[in-house]
Design a protein around this motif. Structure first.
Motif, short mmCIF file in Angstrom:
data_model
loop_
_atom_site.label_atom_id
_atom_site.label_comp_id
_atom_site.label_asym_id
_atom_site.label_seq_id
_atom_site.Cartn_x
_atom_site.Cartn_y
_atom_site.Cartn_z
N PHE A 134 3.78 13.17 -5.96
CA PHE A 134 3.88 12.61 -4.62
C PHE A 134 5.32 12.54 -4.12
O PHE A 134 5.56 12.15 -2.98
CB PHE A 134 3.25 11.21 -4.57
CG PHE A 134 1.78 11.19 -4.87
CD1 PHE A 134 0.98 12.30 -4.62
CD2 PHE A 134 1.18 10.06 -5.41
CE1 PHE A 134 -0.37 12.29 -4.89
CE2 PHE A 134 -0.17 10.04 -5.69
CZ PHE A 134 -0.95 11.16 -5.43
N CYS A 135 6.26 12.87 -4.96
CA CYS A 135 7.66 12.94 -4.55
C CYS A 135 8.27 14.22 -5.12
O CYS A 135 7.74 14.79 -6.08
CB CYS A 135 8.45 11.71 -5.03
SG CYS A 135 8.63 11.58 -6.82
N ASN A 147 7.07 2.57 -8.58
CA ASN A 147 6.04 3.57 -8.29
C ASN A 147 6.62 4.99 -8.31
O ASN A 147 5.95 5.94 -8.71
CB ASN A 147 5.41 3.31 -6.91
CG ASN A 147 4.36 2.23 -6.95
OD1 ASN A 147 3.77 1.95 -8.00
ND2 ASN A 147 4.12 1.60 -5.82
N ARG A 148 7.85 5.10 -7.87
CA ARG A 148 8.48 6.43 -7.81
C ARG A 148 8.70 7.01 -9.19
O ARG A 148 8.60 8.23 -9.38
CB ARG A 148 9.79 6.37 -7.04
CG ARG A 148 10.58 7.68 -7.03
CD ARG A 148 11.12 8.04 -5.69
NE ARG A 148 10.08 8.27 -4.70
CZ ARG A 148 10.34 8.55 -3.42
NH1 ARG A 148 11.60 8.60 -2.98
NH2 ARG A 148 9.35 8.75 -2.56
N ARG A 206 8.00 6.86 4.92
CA ARG A 206 8.40 7.99 4.07
C ARG A 206 9.73 8.59 4.50
O ARG A 206 10.39 9.28 3.71
CB ARG A 206 7.31 9.07 4.08
CG ARG A 206 6.04 8.67 3.35
CD ARG A 206 5.11 9.86 3.17
NE ARG A 206 3.86 9.48 2.53
CZ ARG A 206 2.73 9.22 3.17
NH1 ARG A 206 2.70 9.33 4.49
NH2 ARG A 206 1.65 8.87 2.51
N PRO A 266 0.84 -1.20 0.00
CA PRO A 266 0.00 0.00 0.00
C PRO A 266 0.88 1.25 0.00
O PRO A 266 2.11 1.16 -0.05
CB PRO A 266 -0.78 -0.13 1.31
CG PRO A 266 0.17 -0.87 2.21
CD PRO A 266 0.91 -1.83 1.33
N ALA A 267 0.24 2.40 0.07
CA ALA A 267 0.99 3.65 0.16
C ALA A 267 1.86 3.63 1.41
O ALA A 267 1.47 3.05 2.44
CB ALA A 267 0.03 4.84 0.20
N PRO A 268 3.05 4.21 1.36
CA PRO A 268 3.94 4.18 2.53
C PRO A 268 3.36 4.92 3.72
O PRO A 268 2.62 5.90 3.56
CB PRO A 268 5.21 4.85 2.01
CG PRO A 268 4.77 5.68 0.86
CD PRO A 268 3.64 4.95 0.23
N THR A 269 3.69 4.45 4.90
CA THR A 269 3.28 5.13 6.13
C THR A 269 4.15 6.36 6.34
O THR A 269 5.14 6.58 5.63
CB THR A 269 3.42 4.18 7.33
OG1 THR A 269 4.82 3.85 7.49
CG2 THR A 269 2.62 2.91 7.12
N GLU A 304 4.18 8.35 -8.53
CA GLU A 304 4.67 9.37 -7.60
C GLU A 304 5.22 10.58 -8.34
O GLU A 304 5.00 11.73 -7.94
CB GLU A 304 5.75 8.78 -6.69
CG GLU A 304 5.23 7.78 -5.67
CD GLU A 304 6.27 7.40 -4.63
OE1 GLU A 304 7.27 8.15 -4.49
OE2 GLU A 304 6.11 6.36 -3.98
#
Length: 297
Positions: A140-141, A130-131, A103, A96-99, A135
């Motif tokens: 998201f990054c 994903n990055r 992060r 899932p998405a990182p906590t 992302e």
């Protein structure tokens, strides 16, 4: 082949086949008849079982990465690969998405704990890439995090391969028209609607952004030690057959001698008496109710 793009979207290597609109995959392939598809799929799945036994007995480690557009058929391919495999040997990782804590870690850190030990293979339903995709496209990054990933990813993968891990990377390629068709199908199917997320639908409006991101990702990470393999997935049957056949051809497995198994004779009764049925809670006989309602005797 490293450094050469193998589908219509990239524009590097061989000249891409013509497709409509913003199309990515070449949809000109003939569709396998269902009977031929099912026969060959079953044969390939039998080979996957042989490969699994080789992995287990030889202590091999395999990592298979599944990436591609939303609705490109990654999940269906993973399901067919693992259908008859032992879940203790072949595991699926879909993080899932990182906590908040994750992060703050080194980006690859949370993926490392899911890498295989000896005698295991791991299938990543999306991965550290994903990055380079969602992302990066969706912001998201940071640009610095993205650039650092592009620099570190080939180094990271070379370390995995150098340590003996067999790393295979598959990109499932689908056209915008076919993706739209699959999205609409899921939208109106209550059994598959869960496959759609707001992020999936946003990908429609960012088609070209994702195309550019994928091109850039290939430039940096399509390396000789861990090349990308593009799977034309305009047709799901063809895609599954092609991907599994390629995987099997790339792994140096061989049939392992199976232990001789023989059922022992059942010993005579020692006087055990089963507890009364009314002392236990049984699942209601729904099947019997269906038969009664169907008029079966």
């Amino acid at each position: 082949m490293a450094g050469k793009v193998k589908d219509a979207e990239n524009g590097h290597g061989k000249k891409a086949a013509h497709v409509k609109g913003h199309g990515e995959a070449d949809g000109s392939h003939r569709k396998l008849p269902r009977e031929l598809y099912e026969t060959e799929l079953l044969r390939l799945q039998g080979e996957l079982v042989k490969m699994q036994e080789w992995v287990r007995t030889e202590g091999a480690r395999i990592v298979i990465i599944f990436e591609g557009r939303d609705a490109a058929g990654k999940g269906g391919a993973i399901k067919r690969v693992t259908e008859f495999l032992n879940p203790r040997v072949a595991g699926i990782t879909a993080l899932p998405a990182p906590t908040e804590r994750e992060r703050t870690q080194w980006y690859f850190q949370r993926y490392i704990e899911h890498l295989p030990a000896a005698g295991e293979l791991v299938l990543f339903d999306r991965s550290w890439y994903n990055r380079a995709g969602v992302e990066h496209v969706m912001g998201f990054c940071t640009k610095e995090e993205y650039s650092r990933f592009m620099h570190q990813c080939p180094i990271f993968e070379r370390l995995l391969v150098e340590d003996g891990i067999l790393l295979r990377k598959y990109w499932f390629s689908v056209s915008d028209e076919e993706q739209q068709h699959r999205f609409k199908s899921r939208l109106h199917d209550p059994l598959r609607r869960w496959k759609l997320s707001p992020m999936d639908l946003q990908s429609i409006t960012h088609w070209e952004d994702y195309s550019r991101a994928k091109d850039e990702m290939f430039i940096h990470t399509d390396i000789p030690e861990a090349p990308w393999h593009v799977v034309e997935s305009e047709d799901k049957r063809n895609a599954r057959i092609n991907m599994i056949a390629h995987l099997l051809s790339s792994i140096p497995y061989h049939k392992v001698r199976e232990p001789d198994l023989k059922l022992p004779p059942r010993p005579p009764s020692q006087g055990y008496v089963r507890a009364p049925r009314d002392m236990q809670a049984y699942v209601p006989d729904h099947a019997a109710a269906l038969l009664a309602g169907n008029g079966a005797g």
